[in-house]
Motif scaffolding. Structure first.
Motif, PDB file in Angstrom:
ATOM      1  N   ARG A   1       1.150  -1.158  -0.149  1.00  0.00           N
ATOM      2  CA  ARG A   1      -0.243  -0.233   0.052  1.00  0.00           C
ATOM      3  C   ARG A   1       1.069   1.365   0.277  1.00  0.00           C
TER       4      ARG A   1
ATOM      5  N   SER B   1       2.281   1.343  -3.358  1.00  0.00           N
ATOM      6  CA  SER B   1       1.686   2.111  -4.623  1.00  0.00           C
ATOM      7  C   SER B   1       0.567   3.430  -4.355  1.00  0.00           C
TER       8      SER B   1
ATOM      9  N   ASN C   1      -1.002  -4.359  -8.761  1.00  0.00           N
ATOM     10  CA  ASN C   1      -1.586  -4.548  -8.532  1.00  0.00           C
ATOM     11  C   ASN C   1      -0.939  -5.411  -6.506  1.00  0.00           C
TER      12      ASN C   1
ATOM     13  N   GLU D   1      -0.540  -4.913  -3.011  1.00  0.00           N
ATOM     14  CA  GLU D   1      -1.093  -5.261  -1.971  1.00  0.00           C
ATOM     15  C   GLU D   1      -0.666  -6.433  -1.425  1.00  0.00           C
TER      16      GLU D   1
END
Length: 132
Positions: free
Chosen positions: A65, A68, A78, A80
Motif C-alpha cells: 500500500r 502504491s 496491484n 497489495e
C-alpha cells in the motif's frame, strides 16, 4: 512496524552513517512510512537546501500500500498482497527508498543499518561490491 521509536532510531542511524559519504552542504530529509504488518518503507531525500526534517507518515496496512501511494517505478500493478522480505533499495534521482520487509530485531540493528548504507553507497558508485 509501527514503533515510532524504532523508526526514528533507524532514520537517525541511517543519516549518521550516510553523512560520511556526502559532500559538504548536502543533508538528508526523511519520511518513514510505518505499516500495520511487518516492515516499513523509508524515503531519504538528498538536498542542498539545509532541509534535514524527519517525518513519520500515516500507518498503512502493508508495504504494498505504501509503495502504491508514493512515487516509485520499482514495482507496479496491484502489489497489495506482495510479501517483502529482507531489505530492498531503490535509488532514483536524489531519493533513496529503503524497504524493510521484516520486523525481527536483527533487521533493525545498528549493524543492519550500516550494511544498508554500504549497499546504497556501493550501488550509487556503480559497484556491485559490498565489502567497503
Amino acid at each position: 512496524m509501527k514503533k515510532n521509536s524504532r523508526l526514528k532510531k533507524y532514520v537517525e542511524l541511517f543519516k549518521r552513517n550516510i553523512n560520511a559519504f556526502l559532500v559538504k552542504g548536502i543533508v538528508v530529509r526523511s519520511v518513514a512510512h510505518p505499516v500495520e504488518g511487518d516492515g516499513a518503507v523509508f524515503e531519504f531525500f538528498l538536498n542542498n537546501q539545509g532541509d534535514d526534517t524527519e517525518l513519520i507518515g500515516k500507518v498503512r496496512p502493508t508495504i504494498g500500500r505504501v509503495l502504491s501511494e508514493i512515487p516509485q517505478k520499482l514495482v507496479g500493478g496491484n502489489i497489495e498482497g506482495v510479501k517483502f522480505s529482507g531489505t530492498s533499495l531503490y535509488l532514483e534521482g536524489n531519493r533513496i527508498v529503503v524497504i524493510k520487509g521484516e520486523d525481527h530485531p536483527e533487521a533493525w540493528s545498528g549493524s543492519a543499518v550500516l550494511e544498508d548504507v554500504r549497499r546504497v553507497v556501493s550501488t550509487s558508485q556503480g559497484s556491485g561490491r559490498n565489502d567497503r
